[in-house]
Design a protein around this motif. Structure first.
Motif, PDB file in Angstrom:
ATOM      1  N   GLN A  94       0.835  -1.197   0.000  1.00  0.00           N
ATOM      2  CA  GLN A  94       0.000   0.000   0.000  1.00  0.00           C
ATOM      3  C   GLN A  94       0.868   1.243   0.000  1.00  0.00           C
ATOM      4  OE1 GLN A  94      -2.260   1.408   3.460  1.00  0.00           O
ATOM      5  NE2 GLN A  94      -4.137   1.326   2.234  1.00  0.00           N
ATOM      6  N   GLY A 100      -1.589   4.494  -5.818  1.00  0.00           N
ATOM      7  CA  GLY A 100      -0.657   3.446  -5.442  1.00  0.00           C
ATOM      8  C   GLY A 100       0.765   3.649  -5.921  1.00  0.00           C
ATOM      9  N   VAL A 120       1.686  -0.033  -6.585  1.00  0.00           N
ATOM     10  CA  VAL A 120       1.021  -1.072  -5.794  1.00  0.00           C
ATOM     11  C   VAL A 120      -0.135  -1.669  -6.602  1.00  0.00           C
ATOM     12  CG1 VAL A 120      -0.202  -1.545  -3.630  1.00  0.00           C
ATOM     13  CG2 VAL A 120       1.623   0.172  -3.689  1.00  0.00           C
ATOM     14  N   PRO A 122      -3.773  -2.692  -7.441  1.00  0.00           N
ATOM     15  CA  PRO A 122      -5.000  -1.978  -7.020  1.00  0.00           C
ATOM     16  C   PRO A 122      -5.752  -2.661  -5.879  1.00  0.00           C
ATOM     17  CG  PRO A 122      -4.850  -2.039  -9.416  1.00  0.00           C
ATOM     18  CD  PRO A 122      -3.747  -2.911  -8.892  1.00  0.00           C
ATOM     19  N   CYS A 124      -4.651  -4.632  -3.409  1.00  0.00           N
ATOM     20  CA  CYS A 124      -3.955  -4.410  -2.142  1.00  0.00           C
ATOM     21  C   CYS A 124      -4.076  -2.961  -1.697  1.00  0.00           C
ATOM     22  CB  CYS A 124      -2.489  -4.794  -2.278  1.00  0.00           C
ATOM     23  SG  CYS A 124      -2.178  -6.553  -2.388  1.00  0.00           S
ATOM     24  N   GLN A 125      -3.915  -2.053  -2.643  1.00  0.00           N
ATOM     25  CA  GLN A 125      -4.000  -0.630  -2.319  1.00  0.00           C
ATOM     26  C   GLN A 125      -5.341  -0.275  -1.690  1.00  0.00           C
ATOM     27  OE1 GLN A 125      -1.883   1.766  -2.329  1.00  0.00           O
ATOM     28  NE2 GLN A 125      -3.132   3.605  -2.273  1.00  0.00           N
ATOM     29  N   LYS A 126      -6.391  -0.879  -2.173  1.00  0.00           N
ATOM     30  CA  LYS A 126      -7.737  -0.534  -1.712  1.00  0.00           C
ATOM     31  C   LYS A 126      -8.110  -1.226  -0.405  1.00  0.00           C
ATOM     32  CE  LYS A 126     -12.589  -0.883  -3.146  1.00  0.00           C
ATOM     33  NZ  LYS A 126     -13.519  -1.384  -4.192  1.00  0.00           N
ATOM     34  N   GLN A 177       6.403  -3.732  -8.339  1.00  0.00           N
ATOM     35  CA  GLN A 177       6.026  -3.834  -6.926  1.00  0.00           C
ATOM     36  C   GLN A 177       7.229  -4.163  -6.032  1.00  0.00           C
ATOM     37  OE1 GLN A 177       3.897  -5.840  -9.286  1.00  0.00           O
ATOM     38  NE2 GLN A 177       2.892  -3.842  -9.462  1.00  0.00           N
TER      39      GLN A 177
END
Length: 219
Positions: A94, A100, A120, A122, A124-126, A177
Motif C-alpha cells: 500500500q 498506489g 502497488v 489496485p 492491495c491498495q484498496k 512492486q
C-alpha cells in the motif's frame, strides 16, 4: 631463490625482512577491512524499523511496533516513510498516494540517482486493512537471484481468513512492486511492504563486489 646461499647474491636475512614486512602489511590491511565490514554490518543490523503487528478490525488503524533490522523475517510487513532505508527485499502492499504510486532511489545499489517509479496492485491498495484483519495474504516468490531489475512473483488473498475451501484470488507481481534492500524511499509518504528476502538472500548481498558504481567522484 634468494634464500638459497649457493645462488643468492644477498644474505637470507636481507631478503627475508622485506618479504615479512610486505606480508604483515597485507595481513594488517585485510584485518582493517574485515573490522570495518563487521562494524558496518553491526550498524545496519541495529537500525530501527517499524513492523506491522496486525489490524484490530476492518477499516481500523494498522497497529505497528518498533524493532531492529536484525530481527526481520520473511513475511514481516514493514511501514516505510520518506527517506527511509529499505532494510530487506520487499514488495509493496500500500502507498499513501491514491493511485498506489511510490518512488525509490537505488544509488546505493547501482549508482543511478534517478527515481524509480513503483506501483502497488489496485486490490492491495484498496483493501489492505481488510486483508490484514483477515490475515489472508500469501506470496509466492522465485529463488533469490542477483538481478535487481528482475522479479516475478504472485500474491494470493481472500477476505475470510479461512484456508479451508476458500478460493484465493491471484495476481502476478513484477519489478513494479519490488523494492530491493538498500533503496531509499522518496516523495511517497507512508508505505507498507512485505519482506520477501532477508540477509544473504537479498539482491544487495548477492551483488557485493559485482556492480561498478556510476557515481562520479566529483559531486
Amino acid at each position: 631463490m634468494q634464500f638459497i646461499p649457493a645462488i643468492s647474491t644477498n644474505s637470507p636475512l636481507a631478503s627475508m625482512i622485506p618479504t615479512i614486512f610486505i606480508i604483515l602489511v597485507g595481513m594488517g590491511k585485510e584485518l582493517y577491512l574485515e573490522i570495518k565490514r563487521w562494524r558496518e554490518d553491526k550498524r545496519i543490523n541495529s537500525l530501527p524499523c517499524t513492523t506491522v503487528t496486525g489490524c484490530a478490525a476492518e477499516g481500523a488503524e494498522i497497529n505497528c511496533s518498533e524493532g531492529e533490522v536484525q530481527n526481520l523475517r520473511v513475511g514481516d510487513i514493514l511501514r516505510l516513510d520518506d527517506d527511509d532505508y529499505v532494510p530487506a527485499d520487499c514488495v509493496l502492499l500500500q502507498a499513501s498516494q491514491e493511485n498506489g504510486q511510490a518512488f525509490t532511489m537505488t544509488d546505493a545499489l547501482d549508482g543511478e540517482r534517478n527515481f524509480k517509479s513503483k506501483l502497488v496492485l489496485p486490490r492491495c491498495q484498496k483493501d489492505i486493512q481488510q486483508l490484514l484483519f483477515a490475515r489472508s495474504l500469501r506470496l509466492s516468490v522465485p529463488e533469490p537471484n542477483p538481478d535487481i531489475y528482475d522479479f516475478k512473483g504472485s500474491i494470493q488473498y481472500s477476505f475470510t481468513g479461512s484456508d479451508e475451501g476458500e478460493e484465493f484470488d491471484n495476481e502476478d507481481m513484477t519489478n513494479l512492486q519490488f523494492v530491493p534492500r538498500g533503496s531509499t524511499i522518496k516523495f511517497s509518504g507512508q508505505l507498507y511492504a512485505m519482506v520477501v528476502y532477508t540477509g544473504l538472500e537479498t539482491k544487495l548481498m548477492q551483488n557485493l563486489g559485482s556492480y561498478t558504481f556510476k557515481r562520479s567522484r566529483m559531486q
